[in-house]
Design a protein around this motif. Structure first.
Motif, mmCIF file in Angstrom:
data_model
loop_
_atom_site.group_PDB
_atom_site.id
_atom_site.type_symbol
_atom_site.label_atom_id
_atom_site.label_comp_id
_atom_site.label_asym_id
_atom_site.label_seq_id
_atom_site.Cartn_x
_atom_site.Cartn_y
_atom_site.Cartn_z
ATOM 1 N N HIS A 165 7.861 46.541 40.876
ATOM 2 C CA HIS A 165 8.576 47.823 40.916
ATOM 3 C C HIS A 165 9.060 48.114 42.335
ATOM 4 O O HIS A 165 8.586 47.531 43.307
ATOM 5 N N ASN A 220 12.909 48.524 38.696
ATOM 6 C CA ASN A 220 12.282 47.192 38.660
ATOM 7 C C ASN A 220 13.099 46.228 39.525
ATOM 8 O O ASN A 220 14.188 46.579 39.983
ATOM 9 N N ARG A 277 13.113 47.710 27.596
ATOM 10 C CA ARG A 277 11.768 48.305 27.503
ATOM 11 C C ARG A 277 11.449 49.072 28.791
ATOM 12 O O ARG A 277 11.533 50.288 28.813
ATOM 13 N N ASP A 278 11.183 48.388 29.900
ATOM 14 C CA ASP A 278 10.851 49.102 31.134
ATOM 15 C C ASP A 278 12.087 49.843 31.673
ATOM 16 O O ASP A 278 11.992 50.980 32.150
ATOM 17 N N HIS A 301 6.081 40.889 37.913
ATOM 18 C CA HIS A 301 6.765 42.064 37.367
ATOM 19 C C HIS A 301 6.638 43.143 38.447
ATOM 20 O O HIS A 301 5.560 43.704 38.628
#
Ligand code: KIV
Ligand code: ZN
Length: 389
Positions: free
Chosen positions: A205, A239, A13-14, A203
């Motif tokens: 980045h 990520n 997804r990301d 989560h």
């Protein structure tokens, strides 16, 4: 037993949101099979409303995973997104809907154009709506890393009261410093009623190159789920890399009082697979899975590693599926490395004979980036010819 940290993989997804890294359904299924071999706890399989292809990927991955992993679909805090996610996850044995919205001043003012009260209202509404479909609802507070501490507590409290089972605290823009991000997680642990019954996820980045450090700060301060991707793939600078955060937890298990259930021996295979499917190359000096992660080329290091591997290696390469440590022969290599390699090739040289070959080796190495086995064979043959002349 130490605290179990759930590994939530968002490569599909990301990770896939990374420019140029998109995957079709068949490719996503191949990656999902490898994620199951890694034994991840949660697979975020896609964003079902975003396209028919992504819907189909989530549906097929939900079937594939069975009860081996939770399968999750992303949504905005919008009913039609949640309907689509629920539909895609219909046959999942362990479905999770991941819903939420922005909570930072910039997201409220410039993107969503709503007030704080409206934000809290929408958070409650989306969690309650998702709960109609599934028990396991994860709420994300987008751009939490730049949000006001007390407002974040307020939104998370509302999401928890509405029934969220996991609350995700993203540093969406990779802005935070690890210590500050850790303080933020602690503030939630101490400030949200009932948080002990809910998992806090981090989560992060990598915009400042600190995604792994941020996730570790989260774990240290009470997070029980880390969101990450293979090779650190993801929007912009990426990520948190799964292989990095899992190995960091493993290396510091006692001081963190934490462990994961990841089968780390599958990391290098996973890295190569994701790189070949997405076309996103892995830099040679990438931690854990880079080509040079267990390679030694300077004489001082080679001498140490040849005497005892852990003088310059903190991880056994076999533990991450990287085979064995590599001794790379270059102009910085010393006698010990050359002797070792020659012995592996069947040549036992000592004293003056070794010195002679070493001198020829250095002359050659100054002209090349790396000296290979065939180069060594030529040097030995040349020396033999000169001796017989
Ligand atoms: O970075 C982020 O905030 C996200 C959310 C959608 C979880 O990817
Ligand atoms: Zn993200």
């Amino acid at each position: 037993m130490t605290r179990k940290i759930d590994i939530f993989d968002t490569t599909l997804r990301d990770g896939e949101q990374s420019p140029g890294a998109s995957m079709n359904t068949e490719e996503k299924l191949v990656v999902a099979r490898q994620l199951l071999r890694l034994n991840v706890d949660v697979i975020e399989a896609g964003f079902p409303i975003s396209s028919p292809g992504d819907f189909e990927s989530v549906r097929r991955i939900a079937e594939l995973a069975g009860d081996q992993a939770v399968v999750c679909g992303l949504t905005r805090a919008v009913e039609k997104d949640i309907d689509a996610a629920a539909d895609a996850l219909k046959y999942a044995k362990r479905p999770r809907i991941h819903t939420g919205l922005g909570v930072s001043p910039s997201h409220l003012r410039d993107k969503l154009r709503i007030t704080e009260d409206e934000c809290v209202e929408r958070a409650v509404k989306c969690v309650k709506y998702a709960k109609k479909y599934v028990e396991d609802v994860q709420f994300y507070a987008e751009d939490a890393g730049r949000s006001d501490y007390d407002f974040l507590v307020r939104v998370i409290q509302a999401a928890v009261d509405a029934g969220a089972t996991v609350v995700n605290i993203p540093d969406t823009t990779g802005y935070s410093l690890p210590e500050e991000f850790g303080r933020r997680i602690k503030y939630l642990v101490e400030g949200v009623r009932g948080i002990a019954n809910v998992k806090i996820a981090v989560h992060c980045h990598n915009d400042l190159g600190m995604a792994t450090a941020l996730a570790m700060a989260g774990v240290k301060n009470g997070a029980r789920q880390v969101e990450c991707t293979i090779n650190g793939l993801g929007e912009r600078a990426g990520n948190t890399a799964m292989e990095e955060v899992v190995m960091a937890i493993r290396m510091h298990e006692d001081e963190l009082d934490a462990h994961t259930d990841i089968n780390t021996r599958e990391f290098c295979k996973a890295s190569r697979l994701v790189s070949s499917i997405t076309g996103m190359n892995v830099q040679a000096n990438k931690a854990i899975v880079g080509a040079n992660a267990f390679a030694h080329s300077s004489g001082i290091h080679q001498d140490g590693v040849l005497k005892k591997r852990d003088t310059y290696e903190i991880i056994d390469p076999a533990d991450v599926g990287a085979g064995a440590s590599q001794i790379v022969l270059t102009a910085r290599s010393g006698h010990a490395a050359l002797k070792h390699r020659l012995e592996e090739l069947g040549y036992e040289l000592e004293g003056e004979a070794l010195d002679q070959v070493y001198e020829a080796f250095l002359n050659l190495a100054d002209k090349k980036k790396e000296v290979y086995d065939e180069d060594l064979e030529s040097l030995i043959n040349e020396r033999d010819r000169n001796e017989n002349a």
